[in-house]
Enzyme design. Structure first.
Site, PDB file in Angstrom:
ATOM      1  N   LYS A 129     -40.189  68.993  19.792  1.00  0.00           N
ATOM      2  CA  LYS A 129     -39.508  70.223  19.369  1.00  0.00           C
ATOM      3  C   LYS A 129     -40.394  71.390  19.762  1.00  0.00           C
ATOM      4  O   LYS A 129     -41.613  71.236  19.869  1.00  0.00           O
ATOM      5  CB  LYS A 129     -39.313  70.203  17.852  1.00  0.00           C
ATOM      6  CG  LYS A 129     -38.260  71.149  17.344  1.00  0.00           C
ATOM      7  CD  LYS A 129     -36.855  70.569  17.432  1.00  0.00           C
ATOM      8  CE  LYS A 129     -35.793  71.612  17.145  1.00  0.00           C
ATOM      9  NZ  LYS A 129     -34.445  71.018  17.061  1.00  0.00           N
TER      10      LYS A 129
ATOM     11  N   ASP B 250     -31.481  75.146  20.178  1.00  0.00           N
ATOM     12  CA  ASP B 250     -31.483  75.019  18.711  1.00  0.00           C
ATOM     13  C   ASP B 250     -31.159  76.420  18.197  1.00  0.00           C
ATOM     14  O   ASP B 250     -30.581  77.234  18.944  1.00  0.00           O
ATOM     15  CB  ASP B 250     -32.852  74.510  18.205  1.00  0.00           C
ATOM     16  CG  ASP B 250     -32.831  74.130  16.721  1.00  0.00           C
ATOM     17  OD1 ASP B 250     -32.258  73.079  16.394  1.00  0.00           O
ATOM     18  OD2 ASP B 250     -33.365  74.883  15.883  1.00  0.00           O
TER      19      ASP B 250
HETATM   20  P1  NDP Z   1     -27.254  78.954  16.004  1.00  0.00           P
HETATM   21  O1  NDP Z   1     -28.372  79.858  16.311  1.00  0.00           O
HETATM   22  O2  NDP Z   1     -26.115  78.840  16.948  1.00  0.00           O
HETATM   23  O3  NDP Z   1     -26.638  79.342  14.566  1.00  0.00           O
HETATM   24  C1  NDP Z   1     -27.424  79.317  13.431  1.00  0.00           C
HETATM   25  C2  NDP Z   1     -26.609  79.834  12.256  1.00  0.00           C
HETATM   26  O4  NDP Z   1     -27.333  79.647  11.051  1.00  0.00           O
HETATM   27  C3  NDP Z   1     -26.315  81.317  12.355  1.00  0.00           C
HETATM   28  O5  NDP Z   1     -25.102  81.595  11.716  1.00  0.00           O
HETATM   29  C4  NDP Z   1     -27.501  81.915  11.582  1.00  0.00           C
HETATM   30  O6  NDP Z   1     -27.240  83.201  11.043  1.00  0.00           O
HETATM   31  C5  NDP Z   1     -27.664  80.917  10.481  1.00  0.00           C
HETATM   32  N1  NDP Z   1     -29.058  80.906  10.038  1.00  0.00           N
HETATM   33  C6  NDP Z   1     -30.167  80.672  10.799  1.00  0.00           C
HETATM   34  N2  NDP Z   1     -31.284  80.804  10.067  1.00  0.00           N
HETATM   35  C7  NDP Z   1     -30.869  81.134   8.825  1.00  0.00           C
HETATM   36  C8  NDP Z   1     -31.544  81.395   7.626  1.00  0.00           C
HETATM   37  N3  NDP Z   1     -32.896  81.341   7.551  1.00  0.00           N
HETATM   38  N4  NDP Z   1     -30.806  81.683   6.519  1.00  0.00           N
HETATM   39  C9  NDP Z   1     -29.452  81.738   6.579  1.00  0.00           C
HETATM   40  N5  NDP Z   1     -28.745  81.505   7.706  1.00  0.00           N
HETATM   41  C10 NDP Z   1     -29.448  81.196   8.800  1.00  0.00           C
HETATM   42  O7  NDP Z   1     -27.914  77.514  15.719  1.00  0.00           O
HETATM   43  P2  NDP Z   1     -27.245  76.080  15.720  1.00  0.00           P
HETATM   44  O8  NDP Z   1     -25.842  76.173  15.225  1.00  0.00           O
HETATM   45  O9  NDP Z   1     -27.520  75.449  17.011  1.00  0.00           O
HETATM   46  O10 NDP Z   1     -28.153  75.330  14.637  1.00  0.00           O
HETATM   47  C11 NDP Z   1     -27.823  75.265  13.251  1.00  0.00           C
HETATM   48  C12 NDP Z   1     -28.560  74.111  12.601  1.00  0.00           C
HETATM   49  O11 NDP Z   1     -28.184  72.867  13.257  1.00  0.00           O
HETATM   50  C13 NDP Z   1     -30.100  74.164  12.715  1.00  0.00           C
HETATM   51  O12 NDP Z   1     -30.657  73.572  11.554  1.00  0.00           O
HETATM   52  C14 NDP Z   1     -30.386  73.264  13.912  1.00  0.00           C
HETATM   53  O13 NDP Z   1     -31.701  72.743  13.882  1.00  0.00           O
HETATM   54  C15 NDP Z   1     -29.335  72.177  13.693  1.00  0.00           C
HETATM   55  N6  NDP Z   1     -29.022  71.391  14.873  1.00  0.00           N
HETATM   56  C16 NDP Z   1     -28.538  71.987  16.011  1.00  0.00           C
HETATM   57  C17 NDP Z   1     -28.222  71.205  17.115  1.00  0.00           C
HETATM   58  C18 NDP Z   1     -27.590  71.790  18.322  1.00  0.00           C
HETATM   59  O14 NDP Z   1     -27.170  70.999  19.185  1.00  0.00           O
HETATM   60  N7  NDP Z   1     -27.474  73.083  18.464  1.00  0.00           N
HETATM   61  C19 NDP Z   1     -28.479  69.754  17.117  1.00  0.00           C
HETATM   62  C20 NDP Z   1     -28.892  69.223  15.834  1.00  0.00           C
HETATM   63  C21 NDP Z   1     -29.175  70.034  14.784  1.00  0.00           C
HETATM   64  P3  NDP Z   1     -27.931  84.500  11.724  1.00  0.00           P
HETATM   65  O15 NDP Z   1     -27.184  84.691  13.001  1.00  0.00           O
HETATM   66  O16 NDP Z   1     -27.748  85.577  10.740  1.00  0.00           O
HETATM   67  O17 NDP Z   1     -29.380  84.134  11.940  1.00  0.00           O
END
Ligand code: NDP
Length: 445
Positions: free
Chosen positions: A126, A166
């Site tokens: 990571k 991510d």
């Molecule tokens: P994105 O950046 O596309 O979206 C993240 C979302 O979560 C946004 O809406 C963001 O809001 C919100 N968010 C992020 N940090 C915080 C926080 N500290 N508090 C509240 N809201 C938060 O990321 P992904 O959708 O790709 O990832 C989401 C989760 O899924 C993560 O935990 C990631 O590790 C996990 N994941 C992702 C994979 C992938 O293929 N993309 C694979 C496996 C797991 P804002 O825009 O306001 O920051």
């Protein structure tokens, strides 16, 4: 040799001071596999678990870049190459101001077991940066990512380490990084996944984590003769994982009612339908706006600074970030009728929340099982790149679906306790065995 979970954790905490998320992730695993390790003492005798909690390599570097005002900014860059026992390091890059070494070590450690569960030959890693893409222009994001890749490129490669996206790293960022990698290395390889379709990307990769999580939740519901049909579903986040979770919930006849971002959440009891989802995708992926605008447009509730776990729902799909459901919120979810929590995000539930799910024996899947669809399709993207061909979306979706069913079967195999399936134990033991046995085969590594 350690004779209890506590003494093992004391060692982890002493060696990794202050890395609280890493301690949390290790504890969740060690606690759930401890009895299995006592029954199979050769793993402890060979110190496999002690080796597994130490990354093979950690790379930390300076990322200097110039913003649109001509000023120089300096961020931190990281790549944690955690474990390569079963394949090249594989795992995403996170760009978020909260990124630090402890968070990346928790994510890398989880990734090792997750990748093992996918049945594909991928080790775990990571990386990322404390860079905040929010509010930055495309030009600034490109300047930063080019500088980041200028250092990272010397540590990665198609047979060494293959990063992906991510939080904060989507198609735009992968594109800029791939372009810079190619310039510096003068080679066109599948070193990054999540690439654009025209230049080596896989169909269904953007959808894979969200779709995979819903497929997994559906398998869990099936064990109780149930399905998504007619279910009210609470989802957090509004990024990649949340968006495609909504799409698949709608396909299966469920009703998604919430979305969030770091500023607050929206509650739309009428349901987020396909037209509203299209609005969210445009808002988040193109305009890069805030979720509040959904409430302004559709006239539903918006709760600033809050998380969506107080609403009535049958299924919860946390899809934003780590530790976004605490013990109290888990209690409220269950009191409100939630029978299934399937994690799209990595470690969204605190240890207290997990204990609440297990105490009430609801269907609960930890992210390393339920969100493994993303990295699984990344693995398929690597195969397509090596073969220099592309599979159709039907083909990739079918493989994804089968992988999620296989992961579910592994959890059932190792996690069944009488009539209850403990998916935490099932995923951790299932993921551990393959990596641990490979390490034993390879000597003192
Ligand atoms: P994105 O950046 O596309 O979206 C993240 C979302 O979560 C946004 O809406 C963001 O809001 C919100 N968010 C992020 N940090 C915080 C926080 N500290 N508090 C509240 N809201 C938060 O990321 P992904 O959708 O790709 O990832 C989401 C989760 O899924 C993560 O935990 C990631 O590790 C996990 N994941 C992702 C994979 C992938 O293929 N993309 C694979 C496996 C797991 P804002 O825009 O306001 O920051």
């Amino acid at each position: 040799m350690y004779n209890s979970v506590e003494s093992f954790m004391d060692m982890v905490k002493t060696k990794n001071p202050g890395e609280v998320e890493f301690h949390q992730a290790v504890f969740e695993v060690v606690e759930s596999i401890w009895d299995f390790l006592q029954d199979n003492p050769h793993y402890m005798q060979a110190k496999v678990l002690e080796r597994m909690v130490e990354p093979e390599r950690v790379i930390m570097f300076r990322v200097p870049w110039r913003n649109d005002r001509g000023e120089i900014e300096i961020n931190k860059g990281y790549r944690v190459e955690f474990n390569s026992a079963i394949g090249p390091y594989k795992g995403g890059l996170r760009f978020h101001p909260s990124v630090n070494l402890g968070i990346l070590k928790f994510l890398g450690f989880e990734q090792v077991l997750k990748n093992s569960l996918t049945t594909l030959p991928m080790g775990g890693g990571k990386g990322g940066s404390n860079f905040d893409p929010k509010g930055k222009s495309d030009n600034e994001v490109m300047s930063f990512t080019q500088s980041f890749m200028t250092e990272l490129q010397r540590h990665i490669g198609p047979n060494t380490d293959v990063p992906a996206g991510d939080i904060g790293v989507g198609g735009r960022e992968i594109g800029f990084m791939f372009g810079q990698y190619k310039r510096l290395r003068n080679e066109f390889t599948g070193t990054l996944t999540g690439k654009g379709l025209n230049w080596g990307g896989s169909l269904i990769r953007p959808e894979a984590t969200g779709y995979g999580n819903v497929y997994f939740a559906n398998e869990m519901l099936k064990t109780r003769g149930d399905s998504f049909k007619g279910k009210t579903v609470a989802i957090s986040g509004s990024g990649n994982v949340a968006q495609y979770s909504i799409e698949k919930v709608l396909d299966l006849g469920g009703k998604p009612v919430t979305l969030s971002d770091s500023s607050g959440y929206i509650y739309d009891p009428a349901g987020i339908d396909r037209d509203k989802l299209a609005f969210v995708m445009e808002l988040k992926n193109v305009k890069r706006g805030r979720i509040k605008e959904y409430a302004d447009k559709y006239g539903c509730e918006y709760h600033a600074g809050k998380r969506p776990w107080g609403v009535k729902c049958n299924v919860a799909l946390p899809s934003a970030t780590q530790n976004e459901i605490n013990g109290e919120e888990a209690d409220i979810l269950i009191k409100n009728g939630c029978i299934c929590v399937s994690e799209g995000a990595n470690m969204p539930s605190t240890l207290e929340a997990i204990n609440v799910y297990l105490k009430h024996k609801i269907l609960y899947a930890p992210g390393k099982a339920s969100n493994a669809g993303g990295v699984a399709v990344s693995g398929l993207e690597m195969s397509q790149n090596s073969l220099r061909l592309s599979w159709t979306s039907e083909e990739v979706d079918e493989r994804l679906h089968n992988i999620m069913k296989d992961i579910h079967a592994t959890c059932v195999k190792y996690g069944t306790e009488g009539k209850f399936i403990n998916y935490v134990k099932g995923a951790n033991i299932g993921g551990f065995i393959k990596v641990a046995d490979s390490m034993l085969d390879q000597g003192v590594v």
